[in-house]
Design an enzyme around this catalytic site. Structure first.
Site, PDB file in Angstrom:
ATOM      1  N   ARG A 226      28.393   0.046  49.967  1.00 44.89           N
ATOM      2  CA  ARG A 226      27.341  -0.205  48.980  1.00 44.89           C
ATOM      3  C   ARG A 226      25.983  -0.146  49.657  1.00 44.89           C
ATOM      4  O   ARG A 226      25.570  -1.090  50.333  1.00 44.89           O
ATOM      5  CB  ARG A 226      27.499  -1.559  48.284  1.00 44.89           C
ATOM      6  CG  ARG A 226      26.381  -1.737  47.239  1.00 44.89           C
ATOM      7  CD  ARG A 226      26.651  -2.787  46.210  1.00 44.89           C
ATOM      8  NE  ARG A 226      25.614  -2.701  45.174  1.00 44.89           N
ATOM      9  CZ  ARG A 226      25.716  -3.161  43.956  1.00 44.89           C
ATOM     10  NH1 ARG A 226      26.819  -3.772  43.579  1.00 44.89           N
ATOM     11  NH2 ARG A 226      24.739  -3.032  43.077  1.00 44.89           N
TER      12      ARG A 226
ATOM     13  N   ASP B  29      23.825   2.944  44.790  1.00 50.86           N
ATOM     14  CA  ASP B  29      22.786   2.051  44.261  1.00 50.86           C
ATOM     15  C   ASP B  29      21.456   2.167  45.012  1.00 50.86           C
ATOM     16  O   ASP B  29      21.440   2.427  46.216  1.00 50.86           O
ATOM     17  CB  ASP B  29      23.297   0.601  44.336  1.00 50.86           C
ATOM     18  CG  ASP B  29      22.435  -0.347  43.507  1.00 50.86           C
ATOM     19  OD1 ASP B  29      21.841   0.107  42.507  1.00 50.86           O
ATOM     20  OD2 ASP B  29      22.366  -1.526  43.864  1.00 50.86           O
TER      21      ASP B  29
ATOM     22  N   ASN C 283      25.626  -0.434  32.523  1.00 52.55           N
ATOM     23  CA  ASN C 283      24.377   0.315  32.640  1.00 52.55           C
ATOM     24  C   ASN C 283      23.776   0.743  31.293  1.00 52.55           C
ATOM     25  O   ASN C 283      22.623   1.175  31.227  1.00 52.55           O
ATOM     26  CB  ASN C 283      24.546   1.540  33.563  1.00 52.55           C
ATOM     27  CG  ASN C 283      24.658   1.186  35.032  1.00 52.55           C
ATOM     28  OD1 ASN C 283      25.347   1.847  35.801  1.00 52.55           O
ATOM     29  ND2 ASN C 283      23.974   0.130  35.466  1.00 52.55           N
TER      30      ASN C 283
ATOM     31  N   ASN D 121      18.556   3.837  43.510  1.00 46.65           N
ATOM     32  CA  ASN D 121      17.714   4.960  43.064  1.00 46.65           C
ATOM     33  C   ASN D 121      16.381   4.483  42.487  1.00 46.65           C
ATOM     34  O   ASN D 121      15.333   5.057  42.761  1.00 46.65           O
ATOM     35  CB  ASN D 121      18.428   5.764  41.975  1.00 46.65           C
ATOM     36  CG  ASN D 121      19.669   6.459  42.471  1.00 46.65           C
ATOM     37  OD1 ASN D 121      19.907   6.531  43.678  1.00 46.65           O
ATOM     38  ND2 ASN D 121      20.477   6.966  41.556  1.00 46.65           N
ATOM     39  N   GLY D 122      16.447   3.442  41.647  1.00 46.13           N
ATOM     40  CA  GLY D 122      15.239   2.956  40.970  1.00 46.13           C
ATOM     41  C   GLY D 122      14.228   2.421  41.961  1.00 46.13           C
ATOM     42  O   GLY D 122      13.025   2.743  41.876  1.00 46.13           O
TER      43      GLY D 122
ATOM     44  N   ARG E  21      11.666   5.808  37.563  1.00 47.46           N
ATOM     45  CA  ARG E  21      13.035   5.566  38.049  1.00 47.46           C
ATOM     46  C   ARG E  21      13.887   6.837  38.005  1.00 47.46           C
ATOM     47  O   ARG E  21      14.730   7.057  38.874  1.00 47.46           O
ATOM     48  CB  ARG E  21      13.698   4.480  37.196  1.00 47.46           C
ATOM     49  CG  ARG E  21      13.070   3.107  37.326  1.00 47.46           C
ATOM     50  CD  ARG E  21      13.773   2.103  36.402  1.00 47.46           C
ATOM     51  NE  ARG E  21      15.194   2.031  36.684  1.00 47.46           N
ATOM     52  CZ  ARG E  21      15.730   1.276  37.648  1.00 47.46           C
ATOM     53  NH1 ARG E  21      14.961   0.533  38.402  1.00 47.46           N
ATOM     54  NH2 ARG E  21      17.036   1.277  37.835  1.00 47.46           N
TER      55      ARG E  21
ATOM     56  N   ARG F  80      27.327  -7.261  46.264  1.00 49.74           N
ATOM     57  CA  ARG F  80      28.255  -7.600  45.179  1.00 49.74           C
ATOM     58  C   ARG F  80      28.995  -6.325  44.767  1.00 49.74           C
ATOM     59  O   ARG F  80      28.582  -5.214  45.122  1.00 49.74           O
ATOM     60  CB  ARG F  80      27.493  -8.191  43.991  1.00 49.74           C
ATOM     61  CG  ARG F  80      26.345  -7.332  43.502  1.00 49.74           C
ATOM     62  CD  ARG F  80      25.625  -7.975  42.308  1.00 49.74           C
ATOM     63  NE  ARG F  80      24.398  -7.282  41.979  1.00 49.74           N
ATOM     64  CZ  ARG F  80      23.172  -7.740  42.223  1.00 49.74           C
ATOM     65  NH1 ARG F  80      23.011  -8.918  42.801  1.00 49.74           N
ATOM     66  NH2 ARG F  80      22.111  -7.037  41.900  1.00 49.74           N
TER      67      ARG F  80
HETATM   68  C1  IPE Z   1      26.119  -0.579  40.138  1.00 55.07           C
HETATM   69  O1  IPE Z   1      24.754  -0.668  40.300  1.00 55.07           O
HETATM   70  C2  IPE Z   1      26.470   0.568  39.226  1.00 55.07           C
HETATM   71  C3  IPE Z   1      26.211   1.917  39.771  1.00 55.07           C
HETATM   72  C4  IPE Z   1      25.707   2.206  40.936  1.00 55.07           C
HETATM   73  C5  IPE Z   1      26.588   2.993  38.894  1.00 55.07           C
HETATM   74  P1  IPE Z   1      23.837  -1.595  39.366  1.00 55.07           P
HETATM   75  O2  IPE Z   1      22.442  -1.372  39.802  1.00 55.07           O
HETATM   76  O3  IPE Z   1      24.142  -1.337  37.956  1.00 55.07           O
HETATM   77  O4  IPE Z   1      24.346  -3.043  39.753  1.00 55.07           O
HETATM   78  P2  IPE Z   1      23.617  -4.446  39.606  1.00 55.07           P
HETATM   79  O5  IPE Z   1      22.982  -4.496  38.248  1.00 55.07           O
HETATM   80  O6  IPE Z   1      22.602  -4.527  40.698  1.00 55.07           O
HETATM   81  O7  IPE Z   1      24.691  -5.462  39.795  1.00 55.07           O
HETATM   82  C1  IPE Z   2      21.953   3.312  40.854  1.00 55.16           C
HETATM   83  O1  IPE Z   2      20.612   3.056  41.127  1.00 55.16           O
HETATM   84  C2  IPE Z   2      22.139   4.295  39.734  1.00 55.16           C
HETATM   85  C3  IPE Z   2      22.717   3.727  38.510  1.00 55.16           C
HETATM   86  C4  IPE Z   2      23.087   2.492  38.356  1.00 55.16           C
HETATM   87  C5  IPE Z   2      22.877   4.616  37.379  1.00 55.16           C
HETATM   88  P1  IPE Z   2      19.790   1.997  40.285  1.00 55.16           P
HETATM   89  O2  IPE Z   2      19.178   2.684  39.127  1.00 55.16           O
HETATM   90  O3  IPE Z   2      20.616   0.801  39.968  1.00 55.16           O
HETATM   91  O4  IPE Z   2      18.660   1.617  41.327  1.00 55.16           O
HETATM   92  P2  IPE Z   2      18.047   0.180  41.574  1.00 55.16           P
HETATM   93  O5  IPE Z   2      19.186  -0.732  41.922  1.00 55.16           O
HETATM   94  O6  IPE Z   2      17.349  -0.230  40.334  1.00 55.16           O
HETATM   95  O7  IPE Z   2      17.118   0.393  42.732  1.00 55.16           O
HETATM   96 MG    MG Z   3      20.974  -0.934  40.974  1.00 52.56          MG
END
Ligand code: IPE
Ligand code: IPE
Ligand code: MG
Length: 244
Positions: A191, A23, A71, A25-26, A36, A197
């Site tokens: 995590r 988690d 997702n 990346n964005g 993102r 969570r």
């Molecule tokens: C969990 O991350 C899913 C993956 C890393 C694939 P999310 O970014 O989707 O989780 P939330 O929305 O913060 O709970």
């Molecule tokens: C995890 O990074 C990758 C996926 C859930 C596919 P995020 O895309 O959730 O990154 P944040 O949490 O928005 O920084």
């Molecule tokens: Mg995320």
């Protein structure tokens, strides 16, 4: 300092199975003024590095949360970019399979993915089954609750057609109906990304897992961070409900 580092490494207990919620990346991309999807690209490279490192320290199983059942709520643009990245990544996995000697498995409902992705996943898992290095489990369109429901439905069907009885459903039998059948439960779940969570990850398998949370965003997560998590795990007293 160098000696201390080496000593720490020699003392540590490497778990058999580590699971990671990849988690952040964005936010990593946003911090740099990038889209993102740029974060997902770098995140894929981070995965490559961590998988190689995991293999080098003798880890047996590495399970990574790649795309959750939730997702799909993201924009079409982001979902498509992630799927394209996955397709490219799987093609590379298939191409480099002999060199890497990694076994690949997929946990999740693959039927919602593109036919191409499904086919690549099938080839990657079938053709890598012969390798004895680390096993990487990609959780793709994966949700812990969906996994438990699927297992329950499958058992219920067997009861309905008379091949099994309700009282035969033990914890072991139920574990064998999960995507992770045959894989020992993860001792350590990591995590990155700052959230504390599970986000529907390995709900059944995590009953006695040790958790490690860090604010480091996934694209910045290197072998050093993995070692920090292993060091934290090594120092913990796992009682499994027992007493000292
Ligand atoms: C969990 O991350 C899913 C993956 C890393 C694939 P999310 O970014 O989707 O989780 P939330 O929305 O913060 O709970
Ligand atoms: C995890 O990074 C990758 C996926 C859930 C596919 P995020 O895309 O959730 O990154 P944040 O949490 O928005 O920084
Ligand atoms: Mg995320």
């Amino acid at each position: 300092m160098f000696f201390k580092k080496k000593k720490l490494a020699a003392d540590r207990k490497v778990p058999t199975h580590i699971a990671i919620v990849m988690d952040g990346n964005g936010r990593w991309a946003k911090k740099r003024g990038l889209p993102r999807t740029a974060g997902h690209k770098v995140g894929a490279e981070t995965f490559r590095t961590i998988a190689n490192y995991a293999k080098s320290i003798g880890l047996k199983y590495l399970t990574v949360y790649t795309f959750s059942t939730e997702n799909w709520k993201r924009s079409d643009e982001e979902v498509n970019a992630i799927m394209e990245l996955l397709e490219k990544y799987l093609r590379e996995i298939i191409r480099d399979m002999d060199k890497n000697q990694v076994r690949f498995c997929f946990f999740g409902d693959m039927s919602r993915l593109s036919p191409q992705l499904q086919e690549e996943a099938r080839i990657a898992s079938e053709e890598s089954a012969k390798y004895s290095g680390v096993q990487v489990n990609f959780c793709l369109n994966y949700g812990g609750r969906a996994e438990i429901l699927r297992a329950a439905q499958s058992f219920a069907r067997e009861c309905m057609d008379g091949t099994r009885k309700p009282e035969e459903l033990t914890e072991e039998a139920f574990s064998d109906l999960m995507y992770s059948a045959g894989v020992p439960d993860p001792e350590l779940i990591i995590r990155p990304g700052g959230e504390k969570r599970t986000s529907n990850f390995l709900l059944w398998q995590s009953a006695y897992a040790e958790y490690y949370f860090t604010d480091v965003l996934w694209p910045d997560f290197g072998p050093e961070e993995l070692e920090k998590a292993i060091a934290s795990y090594s120092g913990r007293n796992r009682r499994f409900g027992g007493a000292e």
